[in-house]
Design an enzyme around this catalytic site. Structure first.
Site, mmCIF file in Angstrom:
data_model
loop_
_atom_site.group_PDB
_atom_site.id
_atom_site.type_symbol
_atom_site.label_atom_id
_atom_site.label_comp_id
_atom_site.label_asym_id
_atom_site.label_seq_id
_atom_site.Cartn_x
_atom_site.Cartn_y
_atom_site.Cartn_z
ATOM 1 N N CYS A 79 7.216 -2.377 1.541
ATOM 2 C CA CYS A 79 8.045 -1.374 2.191
ATOM 3 C C CYS A 79 9.418 -1.962 2.524
ATOM 4 O O CYS A 79 10.140 -2.366 1.631
ATOM 5 C CB CYS A 79 7.334 -0.798 3.411
ATOM 6 S SG CYS A 79 8.078 0.758 4.001
ATOM 7 N N HIS A 185 3.112 1.602 0.215
ATOM 8 C CA HIS A 185 2.172 0.774 0.977
ATOM 9 C C HIS A 185 0.871 0.618 0.198
ATOM 10 O O HIS A 185 0.026 1.513 0.224
ATOM 11 C CB HIS A 185 1.881 1.427 2.333
ATOM 12 C CG HIS A 185 3.003 1.345 3.311
ATOM 13 N ND1 HIS A 185 3.175 0.277 4.163
ATOM 14 C CD2 HIS A 185 4.031 2.189 3.548
ATOM 15 C CE1 HIS A 185 4.247 0.469 4.903
ATOM 16 N NE2 HIS A 185 4.792 1.626 4.544
ATOM 17 N N GLU A 187 -1.627 -1.159 0.935
ATOM 18 C CA GLU A 187 -2.752 -1.232 1.874
ATOM 19 C C GLU A 187 -3.187 0.144 2.353
ATOM 20 O O GLU A 187 -4.252 0.286 2.973
ATOM 21 C CB GLU A 187 -2.393 -2.136 3.067
ATOM 22 C CG GLU A 187 -1.503 -1.522 4.122
ATOM 23 C CD GLU A 187 -0.021 -1.481 3.775
ATOM 24 O OE1 GLU A 187 0.773 -1.100 4.653
ATOM 25 O OE2 GLU A 187 0.350 -1.820 2.622
#
Length: 209
Positions: A79, A185, A187
């Protein structure tokens, strides 16, 4: 050992949890010695470009990060951790980024879309990056999760490993030798995101590219 750099500006828990779920030997640390002793490092970032750089400078970790990059240690930016790899951003005029990559960070130009760009979007993986780096085994058009208002515009377009479309073509990820980064992102991007993280974990190991 993979070290997630703790300088006070990142989704540390969720990133650490994703790496640990894949069996990686991972730690979160704000110590220069830990960073320098790593095999790979992760540079997260959320919020404004200027705030991230202010906190990173205050942490005293920039020299250690620079040394890792000079050593060609694999680095994954996430990010705003991607954006601060560049020299500067329209978001924070006059604030210097790390300057590892040539180019700038610009506000998304999407007059008919809501800003920030928030939610799932499909990746257009560049041909040269489809079978190596972060995208081994990742199907073209896979959806990943974004939250941002700015995106990087590299001078060298060849380092753009994937894009997405949101009112205009947006840089979704970059890959330049040992430096890899995602605007999205991983994750928070389900199985596709875990695949991308696994590819970073395996980067530089026998059998990877």
């Amino acid at each position: 050992m993979i070290t997630i750099i703790n300088y006070g500006a990142g989704n540390l828990f969720s990133v650490e949890k994703a790496f640990a779920a894949l069996g990686a030997k991972v730690r979160v640390s704000g110590k220069a010695d830990d960073i320098l002793a790593s095999d790979k490092i992760v540079l997260p970032g959320v919020g404004a470009f200027g705030d991230c750089m202010k906190q990173l400078k205050a942490s005293g970790l920039i020299p250690a990060i620079r040394e890792c990059v000079d050593r060609k240690m694999p680095l994954l930016g996430v990010c705003v951790g991607l954006q601060i790899l560049f020299a500067g951003s329209e978001e924070s005029s006059g604030v210097e980024g790390l300057g590892f990559l040539d180019g700038c960070v610009r506000k998304i130009s999407a007059p008919h879309e809501k800003i920030p760009h928030m939610g799932w979007n499909a990746l257009d993986i560049a041909q040269a990056h489809r079978d190596n780096g972060l995208f081994v085994g990742v199907p073209q058009g896979s959806y990943v999760y974004f939250v941002h208002s700015y995106h990087a515009v590299p001078e060298d377009k060849d380092i753009v490993s994937s894009t997405c479309f949101y009112g205009e073509e947006i840089t979704a990820s970059i890959s330049a030798e040992n430096i890899m980064a995602t605007q999205f992102h991983p994750e928070k991007s389900g199985d596709i995101g875990l695949n991308i993280i696994q590819n970073f974990i395996c980067h530089g190991q026998e059998g990877s590219r």
